[in-house]
Structures are given as structure tokens and as C-alpha cells.
Design an enzyme around this catalytic site. Structure first.
Site, short mmCIF file in Angstrom:
data_model
loop_
_atom_site.label_atom_id
_atom_site.label_comp_id
_atom_site.label_asym_id
_atom_site.label_seq_id
_atom_site.Cartn_x
_atom_site.Cartn_y
_atom_site.Cartn_z
N HIS A 154 0.82 -1.22 0.00
CA HIS A 154 0.00 0.00 0.00
C HIS A 154 0.85 1.27 0.00
O HIS A 154 0.32 2.35 -0.20
CB HIS A 154 -0.92 0.01 1.22
CG HIS A 154 -2.02 -1.02 1.14
ND1 HIS A 154 -3.33 -0.69 0.91
CD2 HIS A 154 -1.98 -2.37 1.21
CE1 HIS A 154 -4.07 -1.79 0.85
NE2 HIS A 154 -3.27 -2.83 1.04
N ASP A 198 3.39 9.56 -0.52
CA ASP A 198 2.23 8.75 -0.16
C ASP A 198 2.05 7.69 -1.23
O ASP A 198 2.20 7.98 -2.42
CB ASP A 198 0.98 9.65 -0.10
CG ASP A 198 0.05 9.25 1.04
OD1 ASP A 198 0.02 8.05 1.36
OD2 ASP A 198 -0.62 10.13 1.60
#
Ligand code: F6P
Length: 455
Positions: A154, A363
Site C-alpha cells: 500500500h 504517499d
């Protein structure tokens, strides 16, 4: 169709009211074919315990194990969040190189595998999530598990020179080969992983989607940008907009513009830089003072890790400084809130905002950016200011893209977003929402699982 088994550090148990988008998506996948979700119970215990907590709901079983305080400290607060997390977010300066925590990380992964293996049926498809569990499949293979096993990361993959600074990088890379399919968020992450393979991993890139390790084992790789339940957020935002928490927020603004940020309190999110950029905006536009309120929601995260404690202190100082310097008796420029809100209330807050600041330094994807877009009223949408270094930037180029380190550039972007004409806001929003409606969370998990099943 065979059963799906999801494995992740945190498990969204069926009675949890605050399940986020990913939890909802995985629950959807599990319900589609029936399945099992396995992971940590969220409990820390004093003595090692072999207890397996099992719950059933809507054709899905949830099986969790406890961790001792020492396991949690070494595996979660240690190697996962003081070594891998900063490394994978390009922060070599924050990496902890301790060997002790790596040993605990491996031992906890082994324990997960040993508890999971007896629960598996021969045709289950196993899907493991995130950096906490990289060596899991390797241990499952040692235990004789021959099932299809996929892994999805992720978080970002940093450049190979950074990866190579981790003493255990080769071991972790070789362990990845026990998976059949390794998924990354974006093409850029995949590209950086592929450049690591020959340079430092001792393996080779056979073709775009196939990697071979020095030991000759092959596994598939691909980019699968994660998404949101777009239709659900659209409905939640429209519904929450008229309800009490959002109404109270709107009334409290007294007609002022609202700039919003929602992030876990994490140094990867670029919060000090964002606070400074908002202050720079106030300094540059004294005539606009009092016109806009910046609401930053930042629930505490990983509070036992020292780097997170010092970030918290820094942000408290900055919020106090900006308010002390710029506030007026009737107006506070920064509202800084360290608590979480239910998902649907947040969707209503997004709809009430004129601008969202999503400016992480790094991110993997950033689902707040996507949720903010989905929550807007298309006739009068707010503007997304988005970091170029969030995975979401490649799918949302119509956002106002910024370099989050460039405080002046972010201040310019805030001014641009606050004064953007309605027609331009609608055009940018329409392009983004069309993509989010097509590439939603269901499309994401179906594509990944179809490719895992086809390996
Ligand atoms: O961003 C990676 C991630 O694992 C997310 O999937 C998740 O929302 C977040 O970190 C949770 O962090 P923690 O479990 O440490 O609170």
C-alpha cells in the site's frame, strides 16, 4: 469460485463502526465468494498466547491472534514503523537500523504463518496486505502451503539506492519471490522496484510483469492503483451535508471559506510544511485575513513511536504560533483537531469545504484526495490541492498539483484554489469524477484478484 483469504496486520472486525474504504472493499470481496480475514486482534497481552479469536458474519470468518507487548514493540512499533515505514517513504534520516526489531518482525511473521496454515483449504486464494507482512508467504511455503498467494504493497517503493541502505534488503527481496503476484500502487513504484532488481537484488527483470531472483524463482509484478467506493462516498456526502455535525461546522464558519486537511498524524503527510504554507498565504494576503478558516483533522497515530511524538509537539507549536500571530477576537485561522470522525461525517466535511490540502511529502496513493473529489457537489465543487508525490497525482492531474516542500508554491496554490472561477472548478472536477466512477475500489480488487487467479 475458490474462497478468498485476506491477511493484514489490522482486521476490520464486523462490529467496528469506523471501518475505512479499504476495509469496506475487502469485506465486499470476502462476501462475494465467502472467505476468511486473518490478522492481529488489536490486543496486546502480557504472556505469549496461542488463542485464536474467531467470529463469523455474513459468510465471512474473522480469525485474529494477540501479540505480546514485546512482539508489538519489535514488530509493529519497531521494524514495521521505525524501519520499513520511513525507508519506504524516502526518509533514510529517520530509519532505525536495529537488528533486534528485525528478528522480532520475522518471528511475528512466522507466528502469523503457523497459525494461518492450518486454517487454509487447498484451493483458497490468499491475499496478503502491506509492509508488515513481507516474509509471510515465504514461511507459509516452508510449511508446505502451495496455494496461490498474492501481496499488495500500500505504500511507495523508494529509489533503489535508498532500498539498498537496509541491511536486510536482499532477504526481504528474496522473500517476495514466495508470492505469485506482487502488486504496487503506481507505475512509478513498479519502475523503481524493477530498477532495484538487477542493481542490488541480484535478480533480473524477465519482462515488464515478471521478475526472477538469483535463486531462479519467478514471480509476477504489476501496478494496481487502489481506489475508493466512489458511489458510496457520493451518497454519504450528500446525505451527511444536511445533518447535525456538518451543519454545526458550517454555522461556526460564519460565511467564511473553509480549507480542510484530513490526515493521520504522520511525518509522511507534510503537515508542518502545510501549516507554514497556510501562514505564508496569510502573510501574502493581509486583505484576505479573516476570510478563510483552515481545519486540520489529524488523529494521533503510532503514538508510542518517538518520531510521531516529536511531530505532535511540533504541530502543536506551529498551530499555536499561527493563531497567536494572526487570529482576531472573532476569528481563528487554524483549527487543529487530534481526533477521528466517522467516515460519513468526514465525507460531509469534504463537501462543505472550498479547498482540500492533500500535500504529503510521499504517499502510496492517498485516498483522502479521491474521497474529497467524490464528495463534492458537481454544480459548485471545491478545489483539490494535491502533492505531486502522492500516488493519486497520476490519476488526478486536474487537481492543482504542488511540490509540498515548496512553501511559497503551496501558498500560491491556496490563493489560486480559493479564487478559482466556477466554470474552471466544474471542468476540473468533471474530468476527475469520471475517472473515479470508472476506476473504483471494486474495479481495483476485481482486476488484482483476476490476475492473481490467472497466474
Ligand atoms: O498507508 C499504509 C497503511 O497501512 C494504511 O493502509 C492504513 O490506513 C495505515 O497505514 C494505518 O496505519 P496503522 O495501522 O499503523 O494505524
Amino acid at each position: 469460485m475458490s474462497r478468498l483469504v485476506v491477511v493484514s496486520n489490522r482486521v476490520a472486525l464486523p462490529n467496528e463502526s469506523r471501518a475505512g474504504g479499504l476495509a469496506v472493499a475487502l469485506q465486499g470481496a470476502l462476501r462475494e465468494h465467502g472467505g476468511l480475514w486473518f490478522g492481529w486482534s488489536g490486543k496486546r497481552v502480557r504472556e505469549p498466547s496461542d488463542a485464536l479469536h474467531v467470529q463469523e458474519a455474513q459468510d465471512v470468518s474473522y480469525a485474529t491472534i494477540d501479540l505480546t507487548h514485546a512482539e508489538h514493540a519489535g514488530y509493529y512499533s519497531g521494524f514495521a514503523n521505525r524501519t520499513l515505514w520511513p525507508l519506504l517513504h524516502f526518509r533514510l534520516d529517520l530509519v532505525d537500523y536495529s537488528r533486534e526489531t528485525y528478528a522480532v518482525y520475522r518471528a511475528v511473521n512466522a507466528r502469523f504463518a503457523e497459525r494461518l496454515a492450518p486454517l487454509l483449504r487447498h484451493d483458497d486464494v490468499v491475499w496478503v496486505h502491506d509492509y508488515h507482512l513481507i516474509p509471510l508467504a515465504h514461511r507459509l511455503r516452508e510449511l508446505g502451503v502451495g496455494n496461490r498467494i498474492g501481496f499488495f504493497l500500500h505504500v511507495p517503493v523508494p529509489s533503489s539506492d535508498l532500498l539498498a541502505a537496509l541491511p536486510s534488503h536482499r532477504e526481504l527481496f528474496d522473500a517476495l519471490a514466495a508470492y505469485d503476484l506482487v502488486g504496487f500502487q503506481t507505475e512509478r513504484d513498479l519502475g523503481r522496484f524493477q530498477s532495484y532488481v538487477p542493481l542490488f537484488g541480484g535478480g533480473r527483470v524477465v519482462d515488464r510483469g515478471t521478475i526472477e531472483t538469483a535463486g531462479g524463482r519467478r514471480f509476477r509484478v504489476g501496478a494496481y492503483p487502489i481506489s475508493i467506493d466512489t458511489a458510496l462516498i457520493e451518497a454519504q456526502a450528500a446525505d451527511a451535508f444536511g445533518r447535525a455535525p456538518v451543519q454545526r461546522l458550517r454555522e461556526s464558519l460564519g460565511g467564511r471559506g473553509l480549507v480542510i486537511g484530513v490526515d493521520r498524524l504522520d511525518y509522511s503527510k507534510g503537515l508542518p510544511e502545510r501549516f507554514r504554507a497556510f501562514e505564508r498565504h496569510l502573510e501574502r494576503h493581509p486583505e484576505l485575513r479573516g476570510d478563510t478558516t483552515y481545519l486540520q483533522i489529524a488523529p494521533e497515530s503510532r503514538g508510542e513511536v518517538p518520531e510521531y511524538q516529536s511531530l505532535r509537539r511540533e504541530l502543536e507549536g506551529l498551530a499555536g504560533h499561527i493563531n497567536g500571530r494572526h487570529a482576531a477576537p472573532e476569528w481563528t485561522p487554524v483549527r487543529y483537531v487530534n481526533r477521528n470522525f466517522p467516515h460519513d461525517v468526514l465525507a460531509g466535511f469534504y463537501r462543505a469545504a472550498d479547498v482540500a490540502l492533500v500535500t504529503p511529502l510521499r504517499d502510496g496513493m492517498n485516498l483522502v484526495a479521491k474521497e474529497f473529489v467524490a464528495a463534492q457537489d458537481g454544480t459548485d465543487p471545491g478545489v483539490l490541492v494535491l502533492s505531486r508525490f502522492a500516488g493519486a497525482a497520476s490519476e488526478l492531474p486536474e487537481a492543482v498539483l504542488v511540490n509540498p516542500y515548496d512553501v511559497d508554491g503551496v501558498a500560491d496554490a491556496i490563493a489560486q484554489a480559493l479564487s478559482m472561477p466556477g466554470a474552471e472548478r466544474r471542468d476540473r472536477w468533471a474530468a476527475m469524477i469520471e475517472r473515479l466512477r470508472r476506476d473504483d475500489i471494486t474495479a481495483w480488487r476485481r482486476r488484482y484478484l483476476a490476475e492473481l487467479r490467472a497466474v
